[in-house]
Design an enzyme around this catalytic site. Structure first.
Site, PDB file in Angstrom:
ATOM      1  N   SER A 142     -12.394   1.424  -8.022  1.00 14.20           N
ATOM      2  CA  SER A 142     -12.051   1.931  -8.638  1.00 14.20           C
ATOM      3  C   SER A 142     -10.760   0.686  -8.966  1.00 14.20           C
ATOM      4  O   SER A 142     -10.498  -0.464  -8.962  1.00 14.20           O
ATOM      5  CB  SER A 142     -11.065   2.643  -7.140  1.00 14.20           C
ATOM      6  OG  SER A 142      -9.860   3.099  -8.324  1.00 14.20           O
ATOM      7  N   TYR A 155      -6.639   5.729  -0.546  1.00 15.84           N
ATOM      8  CA  TYR A 155      -7.038   6.088  -1.473  1.00 15.84           C
ATOM      9  C   TYR A 155      -7.356   4.169  -2.165  1.00 15.84           C
ATOM     10  O   TYR A 155      -8.266   3.271  -1.850  1.00 15.84           O
ATOM     11  CB  TYR A 155      -7.031   6.555  -2.653  1.00 15.84           C
ATOM     12  CG  TYR A 155      -8.313   6.986  -4.036  1.00 15.84           C
ATOM     13  CD1 TYR A 155      -8.889   7.285  -3.656  1.00 15.84           C
ATOM     14  CD2 TYR A 155      -7.628   5.747  -5.038  1.00 15.84           C
ATOM     15  CE1 TYR A 155     -10.365   7.636  -4.905  1.00 15.84           C
ATOM     16  CE2 TYR A 155      -9.002   6.239  -6.014  1.00 15.84           C
ATOM     17  CZ  TYR A 155     -10.595   6.206  -5.928  1.00 15.84           C
ATOM     18  OH  TYR A 155     -10.842   6.646  -6.807  1.00 15.84           O
TER      19      TYR A 155
HETATM   20  P1  NAD Z   1     -15.029  13.955  -8.797  1.00 14.19           P
HETATM   21  O1  NAD Z   1     -13.864  14.900  -7.424  1.00 14.19           O
HETATM   22  O2  NAD Z   1     -14.995  14.792  -9.705  1.00 14.19           O
HETATM   23  O3  NAD Z   1     -15.721  14.335  -7.822  1.00 14.19           O
HETATM   24  C1  NAD Z   1     -17.028  13.892  -6.698  1.00 14.19           C
HETATM   25  C2  NAD Z   1     -17.942  14.218  -6.831  1.00 14.19           C
HETATM   26  O4  NAD Z   1     -17.573  13.431  -5.196  1.00 14.19           O
HETATM   27  C3  NAD Z   1     -17.506  15.692  -5.773  1.00 14.19           C
HETATM   28  O5  NAD Z   1     -19.365  16.400  -6.841  1.00 14.19           O
HETATM   29  C4  NAD Z   1     -17.360  16.248  -4.800  1.00 14.19           C
HETATM   30  O6  NAD Z   1     -18.359  17.562  -4.566  1.00 14.19           O
HETATM   31  C5  NAD Z   1     -18.338  15.356  -4.312  1.00 14.19           C
HETATM   32  N1  NAD Z   1     -18.280  14.882  -2.810  1.00 14.19           N
HETATM   33  C6  NAD Z   1     -16.749  14.611  -2.328  1.00 14.19           C
HETATM   34  N2  NAD Z   1     -16.745  14.736  -0.552  1.00 14.19           N
HETATM   35  C7  NAD Z   1     -18.504  14.139  -0.961  1.00 14.19           C
HETATM   36  C8  NAD Z   1     -19.007  14.728   0.155  1.00 14.19           C
HETATM   37  N3  NAD Z   1     -18.151  14.276   2.061  1.00 14.19           N
HETATM   38  N4  NAD Z   1     -20.199  14.293   0.810  1.00 14.19           N
HETATM   39  C9  NAD Z   1     -20.961  14.483  -0.622  1.00 14.19           C
HETATM   40  N5  NAD Z   1     -20.858  14.897  -1.682  1.00 14.19           N
HETATM   41  C10 NAD Z   1     -19.367  15.071  -1.762  1.00 14.19           C
HETATM   42  O7  NAD Z   1     -14.749  12.701  -8.443  1.00 14.19           O
HETATM   43  P2  NAD Z   1     -14.571  11.473  -9.949  1.00 14.19           P
HETATM   44  O8  NAD Z   1     -13.476  11.121 -10.434  1.00 14.19           O
HETATM   45  O9  NAD Z   1     -16.512  11.676 -10.613  1.00 14.19           O
HETATM   46  O10 NAD Z   1     -15.148  10.484  -8.884  1.00 14.19           O
HETATM   47  C11 NAD Z   1     -16.061  10.072  -8.667  1.00 14.19           C
HETATM   48  C12 NAD Z   1     -16.026   8.447  -7.814  1.00 14.19           C
HETATM   49  O11 NAD Z   1     -15.142   7.572  -8.742  1.00 14.19           O
HETATM   50  C13 NAD Z   1     -15.435   8.505  -6.427  1.00 14.19           C
HETATM   51  O12 NAD Z   1     -15.247   7.231  -5.825  1.00 14.19           O
HETATM   52  C14 NAD Z   1     -13.648   8.018  -7.943  1.00 14.19           C
HETATM   53  O13 NAD Z   1     -13.366   7.488  -5.552  1.00 14.19           O
HETATM   54  C15 NAD Z   1     -14.269   6.983  -8.097  1.00 14.19           C
HETATM   55  N6  NAD Z   1     -13.286   6.568  -8.844  1.00 14.19           N
HETATM   56  C16 NAD Z   1     -12.846   7.944 -10.157  1.00 14.19           C
HETATM   57  C17 NAD Z   1     -12.541   7.658 -10.659  1.00 14.19           C
HETATM   58  C18 NAD Z   1     -11.515   8.613 -12.488  1.00 14.19           C
HETATM   59  O14 NAD Z   1     -10.387   8.110 -12.997  1.00 14.19           O
HETATM   60  N7  NAD Z   1     -11.930   9.584 -11.626  1.00 14.19           N
HETATM   61  C19 NAD Z   1     -11.056   6.500 -11.410  1.00 14.19           C
HETATM   62  C20 NAD Z   1     -12.151   5.312  -9.914  1.00 14.19           C
HETATM   63  C21 NAD Z   1     -12.945   5.592  -9.242  1.00 14.19           C
END
Ligand code: NAD
Length: 251
Positions: A142, A155
């Site tokens: 991230s 986080y």
């Molecule tokens: P999101 O919340 O839309 O999707 C996350 C997914 O992970 C969901 O389907 C959720 O059900 C699943 N999940 C959560 N805990 C779980 C568990 N214990 N076991 C199995 N599945 C689980 O999030 P996103 O925005 O798509 O983020 C995905 C990744 O990208 C994460 O690691 C997040 O930290 C990272 N990220 C996101 C952003 C952003 O701006 N959206 C930025 C940087 C990094």
């Protein structure tokens, strides 16, 4: 003529948290590049829906539902999953609160889902990769792997940990031809960020702070995963590829 080094035909890719957001986009992109995708999520019904949607696009997909924070469930799932050539550690949760009010259980849950589970899953998948002298591990970092921000201490600690875990494992696995890298997305329009997207002030701040002037769509993160999963990245390891519209390049 397609560039053969990007072709993932014959590879099997496990993507955690693949039912929505960035994980869903990465699953679709890896599948479109030829991989068979093992779709993970906590809810078996949601995983089945995603598998059906990917198959409707002509992608080979298989369900692999388990909670990444449940070590026993993860171990059983991996033991029955067959060959895994590509592991994408994407699943995770968020909690926002001032540091002095941050609930202890939220700290534990975030460190567990974004960092401890990543290590535990790699520990269970890597042996087969090391034995074959072939494998790709891609962790979701991230902007918080690099830069600090108020109200998300757990986080930030977890994503900083992901950066160093990626470097340590890249160093350890490189002699065995297993590459370990991370992707560092900027602000992406996903359900994790619904409250921030709907917050006019925060939305304006993201657009002003990001040189590209906008949020990313999940699909814009997925190309980096295809690259890092492919033979084109055979000499790339220990890196965090920031896909952030220029945020980490600018003051
Ligand atoms: P999101 O919340 O839309 O999707 C996350 C997914 O992970 C969901 O389907 C959720 O059900 C699943 N999940 C959560 N805990 C779980 C568990 N214990 N076991 C199995 N599945 C689980 O999030 P996103 O925005 O798509 O983020 C995905 C990744 O990208 C994460 O690691 C997040 O930290 C990272 N990220 C996101 C952003 C952003 O701006 N959206 C930025 C940087 C990094």
């Amino acid at each position: 003529m397609a560039y053969a080094a990007f072709d993932l035909t014959g590879r099997r890719a496990l993507v955690t948290g693949a039912t929505r957001g960035i994980g869903r986009a990465i699953a679709e992109a890896l599948g479109a590049a030829g991989a068979t995708v093992l779709v993970n999520g906590r809810n078996p019904a949601g995983v089945d829906l995603t598998v059906a949607a990917l198959r409707a696009l002509g992608i080979a997909a298989e369900p692999l539902a388990f909670d990444v924070t449940d070590a026993a469930a993860a171990e059983a799932a991996i033991a029955g999953a067959g060959r895994i050539d590509i592991l994408v550690n994407n699943a995770g949760i968020q909690h926002r609160a001032p540091a002095v009010e941050f609930p202890d259980d939220a700290w534990d849950a975030i460190i567990d889902s974004h960092l401890t589970s990543v290590f535990r899953l790699i520990k269970r998948v890597a042996p087969q990769m090391l034995a074959r002298r072939s494998g790709k591990i891609i962790n979701l970092g991230s902007l918080l792997s690099e830069l600090g921000r108020a109200n998300i201490p757990a986080y930030g600690a977890a994503k900083g940990g992901v950066r160093m875990l990626t470097r340590c494992l890249a160093t350890e696995f490189a002699p065995h031809n297993v590459q370990v890298n991370a992707i560092g997305p900027g602000y992406v329009r996903t359900e994790m960020n619904t409250a921030l997207i709907e917050n006019t002030g925060f939305n304006a701040w993201v657009c002003a702070r990001t040189p590209a002037g906008r949020w990313a769509e999940p699909e814009e993160i997925a190309g980096a995963a295809v690259f890092l999963a492919s033979d084109a990245a055979s000499y790339v390891t220990g890196q965090i590829l920031y896909v952030d519209g220029g945020v980490t390049a600018s003051l």
